[in-house]
Write an enzyme that holds these catalytic residues in place. Structure first.
Site, PDB file in Angstrom:
ATOM      1  N   CYS A  60      43.550  87.603 -73.166  1.00  0.00           N
ATOM      2  CA  CYS A  60      42.977  87.343 -71.829  1.00  0.00           C
ATOM      3  C   CYS A  60      44.027  86.670 -70.957  1.00  0.00           C
ATOM      4  CB  CYS A  60      41.739  86.468 -71.955  1.00  0.00           C
ATOM      5  SG  CYS A  60      40.394  87.227 -72.860  1.00  0.00           S
ATOM      6  N   GLU A  89      46.238  83.936 -72.440  1.00  0.00           N
ATOM      7  CA  GLU A  89      46.979  83.008 -73.276  1.00  0.00           C
ATOM      8  C   GLU A  89      48.481  83.326 -73.225  1.00  0.00           C
ATOM      9  OE1 GLU A  89      44.536  85.090 -74.995  1.00  0.00           O
ATOM     10  OE2 GLU A  89      42.988  83.812 -74.142  1.00  0.00           O
TER      11      GLU A  89
END
Length: 550
Positions: A432, A434
């Site tokens: 997502c 990170e």
């Protein structure tokens, strides 16, 4: 055919193809494990992977220029039975009709599962080991709906950026030569070296499988070319055959071969272990030399490069993540989270934006499917305004892409994991939002989720689950006796501390269990895994960071 007609045709094919459960790989895995009993686990896993590469269905669909599929179906949910077979068992009657991310299960596949796959793997999967070993406090919170922690036991590692640059630039054969050289330095009389030798053998077996699969795609392209009556398509198929005959075994020689090498490796690591977030990373950096060289030689035009990228984007959208119904409810859309990144700075701290950065942004604008997940590293000090304007053009389309990252913050986040600046400058977004590092970093970024609202509720119920009436968390006192807001706040914090400790214990148990979840095909592109003779699962990567909790 105008290239956008090709893209629209392929895009519609993906959109209108119903996702299905794909059990072919699970059947081959099962057959292989039956044949290799008694051998070291890493070698058994590698032989099963090689057998899949040699026996799985190989299909090239009409009009595609980049080929490859991790299973037998274009949009298949891959079952990795050694990790978790029981989720499908629990959902046999509902998997085809469940509300979120259904997979059509053919009657013959149902019978295959019940008669061959389940009987062998029952009691042998890592997920079953997790269900037996989960700490009591963690289990209580999970069963009460206050913690979700099964995700990483249900599916594979994921959330990693393989060493795509090494695969493309050096080729599998070069990596194998490094493995053989490392093996020659081992001494079987030294404690531990036999284990290392076995692991390096597993890597070589997996590498052989990858190359065999590429050869099979080359053979299929040649076969189709022999049947093709359209001269243009025949030429495309011959180009595919030539590319697959060369890569990823050897270094890519062209932009087309670089893309094909990348995608063949991508399907292999997903085939090895069903998981989300195998991130191609900084494609505009490691692919740019091939693009630039082909443009300068006059063998590639910008339009042709765009077409190849668009074709690759559609291939990224074909795979479907198989996950349980509970997880699918919170992450619907068969999310693969294959994160591609453009922009930012180079390893020298200079502007990293190049011509390919714009073509990659345009690919997402052209295709407008859910994959790949596109991210932008934006350096206000280094990246040009033209790049920012192109990013804004994409944002205006409302596709949800790209994720927009402050490059300076991303660099600092990676450095906080103990990675030096010279390498942190090369970070890439993962999953997502990170941070990750190509071919060097192992970590989870989504191990577990904690219900923060539940922590407040427990502070109000003194640790009692309202639904069951059972004490499932720490007792922090009767809230009726709280005299100040600060007492209530401290009770909430204590509930949260209790949940975090329980989840951390669960994290350690999962890490221990998953030492058996080896991934030699993925580890091939982590240089330190080769040098240490240690799998990605065993901490063989250069950097290993703690698991992430939400």
């Amino acid at each position: 055919m105008f290239y956008k007609d090709r893209i629209e045709y392929m895009k519609n094919r993906v959109i209108h193809t119903t996702p299905e459960m794909d059990l072919e790989n699970a059947k081959i895995l099962t057959d292989s494990f039956k044949e290799t009993g008694g051998e070291p686990l890493c070698i058994r896993k590698a032989k099963a992977f090689r057998k899949q590469c040699r026996e799985k269905t190989v299909k090239i669909w009409d009009q595609e220029l980049i080929v490859g599929c991790s299973g037998s179906k274009m949009r298949g949910g891959i079952l990795c039975a050694d990790t978790c077979w029981s989720i499908l068992d629990e959902e046999l009657d509902t998997i085809s009709t469940r509300k979120y991310d259904p997979f059509y299960l053919r009657p013959e596949d149902r019978e295959l599962f019940l008669n061959e796959i389940k009987p062998y793997w029952e009691g042998r999967s890592t997920y079953e080991a997790w269900l037996k070993q989960i700490p009591d406090d963690c289990r209580e919170l999970r069963d009460a709906g206050q913690v979700y922690i099964n995700r990483k036991a249900v599916r594979g590692w994921g959330e990693t950026t393989a060493g795509y640059r090494q695969i493309i630039e050096e080729g599998i054969e070069s990596i194998c030569e490094t493995i053989r050289e490392r093996m020659a330095r081992l001494d079987p009389t030294v404690p531990g070296d036999i284990e290392k030798e076995n692991y390096l053998k597993a890597m070589l077996i997996s590498a052989e499988g990858i190359c065999d699969l590429a050869d099979r795609y080359a053979d299929e392209a040649s076969r189709l070319a022999g049947l093709e009556t359209d001269e243009t398509r025949r030429g495309e198929l011959m180009a595919i055959a030539a590319a697959c005959r060369h890569v990823p075994r050897y270094p890519a020689r062209s932009f087309h071969e670089a893309l094909q090498s990348l995608y063949l490796y991508q399907i292999c690591i997903f085939m090895e272990q069903n998981a989300a977030s195998y991130n191609p990373g900084r494609m505009d950096q490691y692919l740019y030399p091939y693009y630039k060289a082909d443009i300068e030689k006059g063998v590639l035009t910008e339009e042709k490069a765009q077409e190849l990228l668009d074709c690759l984007w559609i291939k990224f959208s074909e795979p479907c993540l198989f996950q349980d119904a509970e997880t699918a409810e919170f992450a619907a859309g068969y999310p693969m989270f294959q994160n591609v990144c453009v922009g930012g700075v180079t390893v020298r701290g200079e502007d990293a934006v190049n011509d390919l950065s714009y073509l990659i942004l345009q690919a997402t604008m052209d295709v407008r499917l859910y994959q790949p997940s596109l991210s932008v590293r934006y350096s206000m000090a280094k990246n040009p305004n033209r790049f920012l304007r192109k990013v804004v053009e994409l944002i205006r389309l409302g596709t949800g892409f790209p994720a927009f990252h402050n490059d300076d913050v991303g660099i600092r986040m990676v450095m906080n994991k103990g990675i030096p600046l010279r390498e942190a400058l090369d970070w890439n977004p993962c999953g997502c939002v990170e941070t990750n590092l190509e071919g060097r970093l192992r970590h989870y970024t989504a191990l577990a989720d904690i219900n923060l609202g539940g922590m407040i509720e427990f502070a109000m119920t003194n640790g009692v689950n309202r639904k069951s009436g059972r004490l499932v968390s720490v007792q922090t006192g009767d809230p009726a006796g709280f005299k100040t807001y600060e007492e209530f706040e401290e009770a909430v914090k204590e509930q949260l501390r209790y949940a975090v400790r329980a989840v951390v214990k669960g994290s350690h148990v999962i890490d221990d269990i998953c030492m058996d979840r080896v991934v030699p095909a993925l580890s091939l592109s982590f240089r330190d895994c080769v040098e240490k003779c240690s799998d990605y699962a065993w901490g063989g990567a250069k950097y290993n960071a703690g698991n992430g909790l939400f």
